[in-house]
Design a protein around this motif. Structure first.
Motif, mmCIF file in Angstrom:
data_model
loop_
_atom_site.group_PDB
_atom_site.id
_atom_site.type_symbol
_atom_site.label_atom_id
_atom_site.label_comp_id
_atom_site.label_asym_id
_atom_site.label_seq_id
_atom_site.Cartn_x
_atom_site.Cartn_y
_atom_site.Cartn_z
ATOM 1 N N ARG A 79 19.291 6.300 3.186
ATOM 2 C CA ARG A 79 18.194 6.930 3.936
ATOM 3 C C ARG A 79 16.846 6.264 3.684
ATOM 4 O O ARG A 79 15.887 6.507 4.408
ATOM 5 N N LEU A 80 16.777 5.427 2.641
ATOM 6 C CA LEU A 80 15.486 4.886 2.231
ATOM 7 C C LEU A 80 14.773 4.053 3.300
ATOM 8 O O LEU A 80 13.580 4.251 3.532
ATOM 9 N N PRO A 81 15.440 3.106 3.963
ATOM 10 C CA PRO A 81 14.704 2.279 4.942
ATOM 11 C C PRO A 81 14.035 3.090 6.040
ATOM 12 O O PRO A 81 12.860 2.874 6.353
ATOM 13 N N SER A 82 14.759 4.042 6.629
ATOM 14 C CA SER A 82 14.172 4.834 7.713
ATOM 15 C C SER A 82 13.084 5.763 7.196
ATOM 16 O O SER A 82 12.064 5.980 7.859
ATOM 17 N N LEU A 83 13.263 6.313 5.995
ATOM 18 C CA LEU A 83 12.252 7.195 5.417
ATOM 19 C C LEU A 83 10.969 6.429 5.144
ATOM 20 O O LEU A 83 9.869 6.883 5.494
ATOM 21 N N MET A 84 11.073 5.263 4.532
ATOM 22 C CA MET A 84 9.889 4.467 4.243
ATOM 23 C C MET A 84 9.196 4.017 5.526
ATOM 24 O O MET A 84 7.958 4.022 5.616
ATOM 25 N N ALA A 85 9.983 3.657 6.529
ATOM 26 C CA ALA A 85 9.394 3.262 7.806
ATOM 27 C C ALA A 85 8.598 4.407 8.426
ATOM 28 O O ALA A 85 7.521 4.194 9.002
ATOM 29 N N ASP A 86 9.100 5.632 8.279
ATOM 30 C CA ASP A 86 8.390 6.796 8.823
ATOM 31 C C ASP A 86 7.091 7.044 8.065
ATOM 32 O O ASP A 86 6.053 7.332 8.678
ATOM 33 N N LEU A 87 7.112 6.923 6.733
ATOM 34 C CA LEU A 87 5.895 7.118 5.942
ATOM 35 C C LEU A 87 4.844 6.068 6.307
ATOM 36 O O LEU A 87 3.648 6.378 6.405
ATOM 37 N N VAL A 88 5.284 4.840 6.499
ATOM 38 C CA VAL A 88 4.353 3.766 6.874
ATOM 39 C C VAL A 88 3.797 4.015 8.266
ATOM 40 O O VAL A 88 2.596 3.840 8.506
ATOM 41 N N ARG A 89 4.657 4.440 9.188
ATOM 42 C CA ARG A 89 4.209 4.696 10.558
ATOM 43 C C ARG A 89 3.140 5.781 10.583
ATOM 44 O O ARG A 89 2.176 5.687 11.342
ATOM 45 N N ARG A 90 3.280 6.783 9.724
ATOM 46 C CA ARG A 90 2.312 7.884 9.685
ATOM 47 C C ARG A 90 1.135 7.603 8.765
ATOM 48 O O ARG A 90 0.262 8.436 8.603
ATOM 49 N N ARG A 91 1.127 6.444 8.144
ATOM 50 C CA ARG A 91 0.001 5.980 7.334
ATOM 51 C C ARG A 91 -0.380 6.970 6.234
ATOM 52 O O ARG A 91 -1.540 7.409 6.134
ATOM 53 N N VAL A 92 0.593 7.330 5.412
ATOM 54 C CA VAL A 92 0.271 8.176 4.261
ATOM 55 C C VAL A 92 -0.673 7.407 3.350
ATOM 56 O O VAL A 92 -0.757 6.174 3.395
#
Length: 306
Positions: A79-92
Motif C-alpha cells: 500500500r505504500l506507493p499509492s499512500l505516499m503518492a496521495d500524501l504528496v498530491r495533497r501537499r502535506v
C-alpha cells in the motif's frame, strides 16, 4: 413609509455586514498544517503518546495548531506507493515514518520537496536516505536505532538464557525487504561466532506467523529469534501467546513483547524514537530545514521476564 423601508434596508445591511465579518476573519486565518504519519504496523498507543509528546515539546498540540493523519498499514507494504503518492498530491507539510525502513524509502521515492522525518533500524546512509549522518542533505532527516547492530547481542543473550539451545529459528518478514535482506546477510556470521545453527523462516501475515511456529516445532528448533520488524512488534500478543503455547524460548526486537509476556528483548527504546520523531517533526513545522537536523539514536534497553 419610504422612511421605514429605507431604515429597514440599512438595518438588514448592517446585520448582514456584522454577520459576514467574523466569517471573513475566519477565512483569513492560516490553514492548520497537516502531518502524514505512516507506520507499517498496527495502531500503537504507546508510540502514539510518545509521538504526540514530542510534538508538544516542539510547541505543537494536535487539533489546536497541527493536524495529524495516521496511516497504519498492518504489514501491507504494497500500500505504500499509492499512500505516499496521495500524501504528496495533497501537499502535506511533513511525512513522518517512525519505525519503518520501507516506509521511509517509499516516502523518499515519492518526493524530493516535502520534508520527511524517519525512524529506521539501519544505517540511513547505507539505506540511501541520507549521504551524511552529521548533516543530512535534501528533504530527509530522522532517527536511526540501528536494530541490526544490537541483533548479534540479542542472539548472544538468548544463548546465555538458554545455553542448551543450539538450533535457532530466525523469523523474518520478507515483505520488509531492507530489514529481511540485512538479517539474511548478517545473522549467519553472528550465529557461527557463538556456535549456533540457524534456520530462516518467513512470515508477513497473521496466518503465516502461526504457520512459522508450527514449522519450528516440527523441525525441533531449540529457540526462536524474531527479526526486527514493525509488523512483528504490532503482533506482540500473538507472539507471546504462541511461544507460551508451544514452550518456545524466544527473543524479540522490542520490549513491548516482554510487557505482554514474551521471554526477552534487547533493543533501542522505541517509545523514545517515536518521541524524537515527533520533536523533529515539530521543529520542521516551525521552519527548520531537514538538512540542518542531525540524525541520532535513542537509547538501547534490555528487557526480560526471567
Amino acid at each position: 413609509m419610504l422612511f421605514d423601508q429605507l431604515h429597514r434596508r440599512e438595518f438588514i445591511t448592517l446585520i448582514g455586514g456584522a454577520a459576514a465579518w467574523p466569517l471573513a476573519a475566519r477565512a483569513q486565518q492560516p490553514a492548520m498544517p497537516v502531518v502524514g504519519f505512516v507506520n507499517a504496523g498496527s495502531s500503537d498507543a504507546r508510540g502514539l503518546a510518545a509521538f504526540r509528546k514530542g510534538l508538544n515539546e516542539a510547541g505543537y498540540v494536535e487539533g489546536q495548531n497541527v493536524r495529524v493523519e495516521y496511516h497504519w498499514l498492518e504489514g501491507q507494504f504494497d500500500r505504500l506507493p499509492s499512500l505516499m503518492a496521495d500524501l504528496v498530491r495533497r501537499r502535506v507539510a511533513v511525512i513522518a515514518t517512525p519505525a519503518g525502513n520501507f516506509a521511509a524509502l517509499a516516502a523518499k521515492a515519492a518526493t524530493t520537496t516535502i520534508p520527511i522525518v524517519f525512524g529506521v533500524g539501519e544505517d540511513p546512509v547505507k539505506l540511501g536516505l541520507v549521504t551524511n549522518l552529521a548533516r543530512p542533505d535534501g528533504n530527509t532527516t530522522g532517527i536511526s536505532f540501528f536494530t541490526l547492530e544490537v541483533a548479534a547481542k540479542r542472539l548472544g543473550l538468548l544463548h546465555d538464557l538458554v545455553p542448551r539451545a543450539v538450533r535457532i529459528a530466525v523469523l523474518v518478514n520478507p515483505a520488509n525487504v531492507p530489514t529481511a535482506e540485512a538479517t539474511l546477510r548478517d545473522m549467519p556470521e553472528a550465529a557461527r561466532a557463538i556456535g549456533l545453527q540457524i534456520q530462516f523462516l518467513n512470515a508477513s501475515t497473521i496466518r503465516e506467523i502461526e504457520a512459522a511456529f508450527a514449522n519450528l516445532v516440527r523441525d525441533r528448533a531449540d529457540a526462536l529469534f524474531v527479526a526486527g520488524d514493525t509488523f512483528f512488534v504490532s503482533r506482540r500478543v500473538q507472539f507471546a501467546t504462541l511461544a507460551a503455547r508451544y514452550g518456545i524460548p524466544a527473543a524479540y526486537p522490542g520490549r513491548e513483547v516482554v510487557e505482554v509476556g514474551g521471554l526477552m528483548s534487547y533493543a533501542t527504546d522505541r517509545a523514545d524514537m517515536f518521541r524524537q520523531v515527533g520533536v523533529y517533526t515539530g521543529q520542521i513545522l516551525k521552519g527548520a530545514k531537514p538538512a540542518c537536523r542531525c540524525c541520532s539514536r535513542p537509547n538501547s534497553s534490555w528487557s526480560s521476564t526471567c
